[in-house]
Design an enzyme around this catalytic site. Sequence first.
Site, PDB file in Angstrom:
ATOM      1  N   ALA A   1     -11.563  47.291  16.107  1.00 19.02           N
ATOM      2  CA  ALA A   1     -10.566  48.014  16.912  1.00 19.02           C
ATOM      3  C   ALA A   1      -9.233  47.281  17.014  1.00 19.02           C
ATOM      4  O   ALA A   1      -8.408  47.635  17.857  1.00 19.02           O
ATOM      5  CB  ALA A   1     -11.122  48.280  18.308  1.00 19.02           C
ATOM      6  N   ALA A   2      -9.016  46.293  16.154  1.00 20.79           N
ATOM      7  CA  ALA A   2      -7.784  45.506  16.273  1.00 20.79           C
ATOM      8  C   ALA A   2      -6.537  46.364  16.097  1.00 20.79           C
ATOM      9  O   ALA A   2      -5.584  46.279  16.882  1.00 20.79           O
ATOM     10  CB  ALA A   2      -7.791  44.373  15.245  1.00 20.79           C
ATOM     11  N   GLY A   3      -6.530  47.210  15.063  1.00 24.56           N
ATOM     12  CA  GLY A   3      -5.370  48.058  14.828  1.00 24.56           C
ATOM     13  C   GLY A   3      -5.138  49.047  15.951  1.00 24.56           C
ATOM     14  O   GLY A   3      -3.993  49.306  16.344  1.00 24.56           O
ATOM     15  N   ASP A   4      -6.212  49.608  16.496  1.00 24.71           N
ATOM     16  CA  ASP A   4      -6.076  50.559  17.595  1.00 24.71           C
ATOM     17  C   ASP A   4      -5.576  49.872  18.862  1.00 24.71           C
ATOM     18  O   ASP A   4      -4.753  50.428  19.604  1.00 24.71           O
ATOM     19  CB  ASP A   4      -7.411  51.243  17.865  1.00 24.71           C
ATOM     20  CG  ASP A   4      -7.877  52.073  16.686  1.00 24.71           C
ATOM     21  OD1 ASP A   4      -7.017  52.592  15.955  1.00 24.71           O
ATOM     22  OD2 ASP A   4      -9.102  52.196  16.488  1.00 24.71           O
TER      23      ASP A   4
END
Length: 317
Positions: A252-255
């Site tokens: 979920a890093a990009g989110d």
Amino acid sequence: MKTSAPIAVVGSANVDHVMQVPHLPARGETVTDGAYLLGFGGKGANQAVAVGRLSGACTFIGAVGKDAAGAALLEGMRESCVDTRLTRIDPATHTGTALVMVDQQGANYLTVAPGANYSVTPVQVDAAAELLGASPCILLQMEVPVETNERVLALGKLREVPVILNYAPVRLLRPSILRDTAVLVVNENEAEALVSFAVVEEKSAREAAMRLAALGPSRGVITRGPAGATYWDREYVGAVPAYPVKPVDTTAAGDTFCGGLAVALSEGKSMHDAVVFASAAAALSVTRMGAQSSIPWRREVDEFLAREKTPGVSDPS
């Protein structure tokens, strides 16, 4: 950006079946000794949870199936300060489902069965027009039908609400989508799909940023994992190094980055400071397993920024 109402997120919601494995399998290989985690994700729901935890309020417009997974997903979002009253419950299909494999370095494989995410329609957007028009900004991704995103962008243009588009996953786009996008967020692979050349180091990232700006979005970011982020703000192109952390799961890093960026920009931060804030939130997320379970709260990000050295601007020219 206006700040009188919660940020709105239009997008996907999934239940995640996550397997942490010693290494990602090669074709035809069976990898045993994995650890299983049931969690919640979907780019839209993840970004909504990030906005809710980082700002204290968010509105989510999406869809889930009429099943136990959908009910639990919505309850978890509400616990993260996300208003789900405009989320559709579709009895004709299942809640979106993702299968995720994560290795010991945090790299992952993902597959998704969209289910109810393809039930997010332009009609649903029209029904939420007043709320969307009052939002300081609207956050989009590419896991719902393209025509739904097009309707959101048209509404944002009509109501003068900036739309932040996370171009993930890669899909065919009409040129009008980028022309109506206020802020574009892409990773290196997504940038390459739009500019038709590889983004592999800072020089090519800078060239890609200028090319993307020419396509319409006056501001945007190319996220580059441990290499940091390259951003553009109209005529200026800058870079923010990544915070050095040991990744456990990058799912979920990009989110988390997108949610943090939307919050910071809606609070009036400069593009540079917004990227720093978003980078800090993303850095914390990769140190934890899962998608929504990894997303930090505002207090955690503020404390992280207070004790860590703030990355400076690097000028790739």
